[in-house]
Design an enzyme around this catalytic site. Sequence first.
Site, PDB file in Angstrom:
ATOM      1  N   PRO A   1     -22.082  46.531 -38.329  1.00  0.00           N
ATOM      2  CA  PRO A   1     -22.736  47.672 -37.672  1.00  0.00           C
ATOM      3  C   PRO A   1     -21.760  48.436 -36.796  1.00  0.00           C
ATOM      4  O   PRO A   1     -20.950  47.845 -36.082  1.00  0.00           O
ATOM      5  CB  PRO A   1     -23.836  47.009 -36.834  1.00  0.00           C
ATOM      6  CG  PRO A   1     -24.089  45.702 -37.511  1.00  0.00           C
ATOM      7  CD  PRO A   1     -22.763  45.266 -38.052  1.00  0.00           C
ATOM      8  N   CYS A   2     -21.828  49.767 -36.862  1.00  0.00           N
ATOM      9  CA  CYS A   2     -20.828  50.574 -36.169  1.00  0.00           C
ATOM     10  C   CYS A   2     -21.167  50.810 -34.695  1.00  0.00           C
ATOM     11  O   CYS A   2     -20.331  51.310 -33.948  1.00  0.00           O
ATOM     12  CB  CYS A   2     -20.664  51.916 -36.862  1.00  0.00           C
ATOM     13  SG  CYS A   2     -22.129  52.965 -36.804  1.00  0.00           S
ATOM     14  N   GLN A   3     -22.377  50.451 -34.250  1.00  0.00           N
ATOM     15  CA  GLN A   3     -22.747  50.731 -32.867  1.00  0.00           C
ATOM     16  C   GLN A   3     -21.851  50.015 -31.863  1.00  0.00           C
ATOM     17  O   GLN A   3     -21.741  50.422 -30.714  1.00  0.00           O
ATOM     18  CB  GLN A   3     -24.198  50.314 -32.604  1.00  0.00           C
ATOM     19  CG  GLN A   3     -25.231  51.142 -33.337  1.00  0.00           C
ATOM     20  CD  GLN A   3     -25.485  50.635 -34.739  1.00  0.00           C
ATOM     21  OE1 GLN A   3     -24.748  49.790 -35.242  1.00  0.00           O
ATOM     22  NE2 GLN A   3     -26.513  51.161 -35.379  1.00  0.00           N
ATOM     23  N   ALA A   4     -21.203  48.967 -32.320  1.00  0.00           N
ATOM     24  CA  ALA A   4     -20.459  48.126 -31.390  1.00  0.00           C
ATOM     25  C   ALA A   4     -19.311  48.842 -30.712  1.00  0.00           C
ATOM     26  O   ALA A   4     -18.900  48.447 -29.627  1.00  0.00           O
ATOM     27  CB  ALA A   4     -19.917  46.903 -32.131  1.00  0.00           C
TER      28      ALA A   4
END
Length: 502
Positions: free
Chosen positions: A103-106
């Site tokens: 996931p890219c939110q990190a």
Amino acid sequence: MATPSAIRQKLARLQTGAKVRVLDLFSGCGGLSLGFHAAGCEIAAAVECDPDAARSHGLNFHAGAKEHTEPRDISATPPAKLTKALKLGHQSLAFDVVIGGPPCQAFARVGRSKLREVADHPEAFRHDPRARLYIEYLEYVQECAPLAVLMENVPDILNHGGHNIAEEISDVLESRGYRCGYTLLNAARYGVPQMRERMFLIAYRKELRQIVDFPEPTHWVDLPSGYEGSRAVALKLLSRDLFADNGHYVAPPEADKALQPAVTAKQAIGDLPTIYARKLLSDGSLTRGARRLNVPIAFTRPRSISQYAALMRSWPAFQAKPSLYDHVIRYLPRDYELFSRLQPGDQYPQAYACAEKMFEERLAQLRKQSVAPEAGTAAWRRLRDGIVPPYDPNKFPNKWRKMEEDWPARTLMAHLGKDSYSHIHYDSDQARTISVREAARLQSFPDGFVFSGTMNPAFKQIGNAVPPLLAQRLAETLIRKMYAGVSMEEPGSRIDVKEAVG
């Protein structure tokens, strides 16, 4: 920790023609895994925290073996713990390729220098939890020493929180002995009946001496302005140094209008059994409640089906059964009549206007009978609520969409797990949203692929997945490069992948 000895052993193993062993991180139900499986790889292991998705992966690739259906949190499952649980030996020797899409939110607002700091310091993620998932992914690459890496993500990763995360990841991998490249690909140009735009990053160990490129398109589609616009924005907002000599962006292969047309929605799902929602509602067959994937529907073959449908029915190791068990739809009694009136391509503003017209028609009928409720009364509101959906058409213009039968579907999202209004069936007589199996077809999952759980989790798994057909095209390119590298051929040379993998 990767060692020169581990790399040499893997190179020597592939020189014998052994199968490529794949580890799928953040695997979901296994879209990427299926593509690599179809390309001749061994799906050795996966890490997925969602219980239904993990079980789906284990059912499809490991015959439901308990140790492979267990959900695992990557943050609590270091590589050594995984390979020990699966009896795969030392982590540095267990896998040849690592794939997945963290996931890219990190990494919102985490810059390149910060990423390098967390990547190079094994305890740094404890001080910056935003980086944790990507760091776990990079830690797996570091510990498992794969010869190649494939990462997938949304186009926005090229400008996420003001940073080009794909470039930052490439920098880290480059510093660890890999040659990297990334691009944007649209699934409809690779035989998938869905216009799905995603970023793909490939990295090869420098010992393979291979440059990064991406598969040539097999189909042509003139993408709608929204897709071309999103791609243009993603590329326009990249970091300024993207096109510097050390940038890792690779322009996607050009699609030629002379290629065969993209697979359409009707070619993808037109052979599946019809489900007439209004009829099922009227005879009581369709009721509120959980939709379990255990009710068989006879699956006969029409006289003529598309080449794509034939592939979905006959995919090696995932052939269709005599019955379908996941051809189930949502219970949406308010909307079936509305669906029947929509035109292909209509979105929520058109649906809302059509529903208001239906409401006025119903009021006119009741006035003729002298039983119409007065405007603004509770009875009037109940009548309206039973016909008109509640969302503001100015705030939710893309919430609904009726598919066009002669065009690929728009992007399937994980939100399918909550509702399916983004994909209303093109057939006005059926007047419904798509079924689980139809969603799977639009994502290029074959008919023999099994989804664990009930309807909503299955929809979510499908929406989250990488289309297997596109994954297969990527896998074939990656494997060809790997075998070319170990056979000491010149970079870019072609070999017979099927012969190499046996």
